[in-house]
Scaffold this motif. Structure first.
Motif, PDB file in Angstrom:
ATOM      1  N   SER A   7       4.771  42.837  32.695  1.00 56.08           N
ATOM      2  CA  SER A   7       5.219  41.711  33.512  1.00 56.08           C
ATOM      3  C   SER A   7       4.332  41.592  34.758  1.00 56.08           C
ATOM      4  O   SER A   7       3.829  42.589  35.263  1.00 56.08           O
ATOM      5  CB  SER A   7       6.674  41.938  33.934  1.00 56.08           C
ATOM      6  OG  SER A   7       6.965  41.202  35.089  1.00 56.08           O
ATOM      7  N   SER A   8       4.131  40.349  35.223  1.00 52.88           N
ATOM      8  CA  SER A   8       3.268  40.178  36.391  1.00 52.88           C
ATOM      9  C   SER A   8       4.045  39.714  37.617  1.00 52.88           C
ATOM     10  O   SER A   8       3.531  39.024  38.475  1.00 52.88           O
ATOM     11  CB  SER A   8       2.145  39.202  36.068  1.00 52.88           C
ATOM     12  OG  SER A   8       2.695  37.956  35.699  1.00 52.88           O
ATOM     13  N   GLU A   9       5.324  40.070  37.673  1.00 54.80           N
ATOM     14  CA  GLU A   9       6.096  39.733  38.877  1.00 54.80           C
ATOM     15  C   GLU A   9       5.779  40.747  39.981  1.00 54.80           C
ATOM     16  O   GLU A   9       4.861  41.547  39.851  1.00 54.80           O
ATOM     17  CB  GLU A   9       7.594  39.699  38.560  1.00 54.80           C
ATOM     18  CG  GLU A   9       8.122  41.015  38.025  1.00 54.80           C
ATOM     19  CD  GLU A   9       9.650  41.044  37.939  1.00 54.80           C
ATOM     20  OE1 GLU A   9      10.275  41.176  39.014  1.00 54.80           O
ATOM     21  OE2 GLU A   9      10.206  40.953  36.831  1.00 54.80           O
ATOM     22  N   GLN A  10       6.503  40.680  41.079  1.00 55.71           N
ATOM     23  CA  GLN A  10       6.289  41.591  42.202  1.00 55.71           C
ATOM     24  C   GLN A  10       6.224  43.033  41.706  1.00 55.71           C
ATOM     25  O   GLN A  10       7.101  43.492  40.994  1.00 55.71           O
ATOM     26  CB  GLN A  10       7.439  41.445  43.207  1.00 55.71           C
ATOM     27  CG  GLN A  10       7.378  42.426  44.381  1.00 55.71           C
ATOM     28  CD  GLN A  10       6.164  42.219  45.255  1.00 55.71           C
ATOM     29  OE1 GLN A  10       5.980  41.173  45.839  1.00 55.71           O
ATOM     30  NE2 GLN A  10       5.316  43.234  45.345  1.00 55.71           N
TER      31      GLN A  10
ATOM     32  N   MET B  28      -2.705  41.544  38.360  1.00 54.00           N
ATOM     33  CA  MET B  28      -1.999  42.827  38.273  1.00 54.00           C
ATOM     34  C   MET B  28      -0.753  42.683  37.396  1.00 54.00           C
ATOM     35  O   MET B  28      -0.007  41.732  37.519  1.00 54.00           O
ATOM     36  CB  MET B  28      -1.577  43.277  39.685  1.00 54.00           C
ATOM     37  CG  MET B  28      -2.737  43.770  40.545  1.00 54.00           C
ATOM     38  SD  MET B  28      -3.067  45.497  40.251  1.00 54.00           S
ATOM     39  CE  MET B  28      -2.038  46.258  41.512  1.00 54.00           C
ATOM     40  N   GLU B  29      -0.594  43.641  36.531  1.00 49.39           N
ATOM     41  CA  GLU B  29       0.577  43.623  35.649  1.00 49.39           C
ATOM     42  C   GLU B  29       1.285  44.971  35.687  1.00 49.39           C
ATOM     43  O   GLU B  29       0.697  45.988  36.037  1.00 49.39           O
ATOM     44  CB  GLU B  29       0.142  43.332  34.207  1.00 49.39           C
ATOM     45  CG  GLU B  29      -0.308  41.894  34.001  1.00 49.39           C
ATOM     46  CD  GLU B  29      -0.867  41.684  32.602  1.00 49.39           C
ATOM     47  OE1 GLU B  29      -1.017  42.678  31.860  1.00 49.39           O
ATOM     48  OE2 GLU B  29      -1.162  40.523  32.269  1.00 49.39           O
ATOM     49  N   CYS B  30       2.535  44.936  35.309  1.00 49.31           N
ATOM     50  CA  CYS B  30       3.339  46.147  35.254  1.00 49.31           C
ATOM     51  C   CYS B  30       2.744  47.114  34.231  1.00 49.31           C
ATOM     52  O   CYS B  30       2.434  46.728  33.103  1.00 49.31           O
ATOM     53  CB  CYS B  30       4.768  45.786  34.871  1.00 49.31           C
ATOM     54  SG  CYS B  30       5.793  47.219  34.491  1.00 49.31           S
ATOM     55  N   ASP B  31       2.569  48.357  34.625  1.00 46.40           N
ATOM     56  CA  ASP B  31       1.988  49.362  33.735  1.00 46.40           C
ATOM     57  C   ASP B  31       2.882  49.656  32.526  1.00 46.40           C
ATOM     58  O   ASP B  31       2.425  50.107  31.479  1.00 46.40           O
ATOM     59  CB  ASP B  31       1.750  50.681  34.490  1.00 46.40           C
ATOM     60  CG  ASP B  31       0.566  50.567  35.451  1.00 46.40           C
ATOM     61  OD1 ASP B  31      -0.255  49.634  35.269  1.00 46.40           O
ATOM     62  OD2 ASP B  31       0.479  51.381  36.376  1.00 46.40           O
TER      63      ASP B  31
ATOM     64  N   LYS C 241       0.820  44.784  47.280  1.00 44.42           N
ATOM     65  CA  LYS C 241       0.538  43.480  47.881  1.00 44.42           C
ATOM     66  C   LYS C 241       0.195  42.458  46.813  1.00 44.42           C
ATOM     67  O   LYS C 241      -0.510  42.749  45.860  1.00 44.42           O
ATOM     68  CB  LYS C 241      -0.637  43.594  48.857  1.00 44.42           C
ATOM     69  CG  LYS C 241      -0.278  44.344  50.111  1.00 44.42           C
ATOM     70  CD  LYS C 241      -1.416  44.262  51.106  1.00 44.42           C
ATOM     71  CE  LYS C 241      -1.066  45.059  52.345  1.00 44.42           C
ATOM     72  NZ  LYS C 241      -1.752  46.337  52.389  1.00 44.42           N
ATOM     73  N   THR C 242       0.713  41.260  46.973  1.00 41.04           N
ATOM     74  CA  THR C 242       0.373  40.182  46.041  1.00 41.04           C
ATOM     75  C   THR C 242      -1.039  39.716  46.365  1.00 41.04           C
ATOM     76  O   THR C 242      -1.565  39.983  47.441  1.00 41.04           O
ATOM     77  CB  THR C 242       1.333  38.981  46.206  1.00 41.04           C
ATOM     78  OG1 THR C 242       1.181  38.466  47.524  1.00 41.04           O
ATOM     79  CG2 THR C 242       2.770  39.393  45.986  1.00 41.04           C
TER      80      THR C 242
ATOM     81  N   THR D 265       2.038  51.454  38.554  1.00 40.89           N
ATOM     82  CA  THR D 265       2.309  50.180  39.212  1.00 40.89           C
ATOM     83  C   THR D 265       3.192  49.393  38.273  1.00 40.89           C
ATOM     84  O   THR D 265       2.758  48.976  37.202  1.00 40.89           O
ATOM     85  CB  THR D 265       0.990  49.434  39.481  1.00 40.89           C
ATOM     86  OG1 THR D 265       0.124  50.291  40.212  1.00 40.89           O
ATOM     87  CG2 THR D 265       1.233  48.175  40.295  1.00 40.89           C
ATOM     88  N   VAL D 266       4.446  49.238  38.654  1.00 41.11           N
ATOM     89  CA  VAL D 266       5.417  48.628  37.732  1.00 41.11           C
ATOM     90  C   VAL D 266       6.231  47.528  38.399  1.00 41.11           C
ATOM     91  O   VAL D 266       6.267  47.407  39.620  1.00 41.11           O
ATOM     92  CB  VAL D 266       6.386  49.695  37.178  1.00 41.11           C
ATOM     93  CG1 VAL D 266       5.622  50.766  36.403  1.00 41.11           C
ATOM     94  CG2 VAL D 266       7.191  50.334  38.310  1.00 41.11           C
TER      95      VAL D 266
END
Ligand SMILES: [Zn+2]
Length: 151
Positions: free
Chosen positions: A8-11, A1-4, A39-40, A23-24
């Motif tokens: 970035s693929s952080e929380q 999952m990555e930030c739209d 959820k991670t 989803t950002v």
């Protein structure tokens, strides 16, 4: 999952930005209103495992006492030429316990049924599950219910 927004693929957070659901990451979430935390992968896996374990528990066979247990116990005892008192002593139970069992007074506990099974060489406990149908065992060559009880 990555930030739209930035990749970035952080929380990540489910965030409403200018009317659309994105989803950002926490940085980009500042541009909108955070609705919920995403959820991670680790969290999702943990939850999946929990669910699987629950299913396993539900699939376990339910142990039930056979309906004609009282006559089975009586017959097996008589074939050994033993009194209720003698059998009771052998399995460390009171005579009244055996008396009740043979007269089907009250319910026979699985623990007591196991003791009687072992001592009298009879089968009193059944599994209420299709997993353990005799036909299936014959096909797969798995353990019989008798084998399982002996263990
Ligand atoms: Zn971002």
């Amino acid at each position: 999952m990555e930030c739209d927004m930035c990749g970035s693929s952080e929380q990540l957070f489910k965030t409403q930005v200018e009317g659309s659901m994105l989803t950002v990451c926490s940085q980009c979430a500042k541009h909108g209103t955070v609705i919920s935390r995403v959820k991670t992968e680790e969290e999702v896996q943990r939850e999946t495992k929990r669910v699987n374990r629950k299913v396993v528990v539900e699939d376990e066979p339910v142990e039930t006492i056979v309906t004609n247990y009282s006559s089975l116990i009586k017959k097996a005892r008589e074939s050994k030429n033993m009194t209720q008192e003698e059998v009771a002593k052998k399995i460390n139970e009171k005579e009244s316990v055996l008396h009740h069992a043979e007269n089907a007074e009250g319910s026979l506990s699985i623990a007591l049924a196991r003791k009687l099974e072992r001592f009298l060489g009879i089968k009193l406990v059944e599994f209420e599950s299709y997993e353990y149908e005799p036909e299936k065992q014959a096909e797969s060559g798995a353990l019989t219910i008798g084998d399982m009880i002996k263990k």
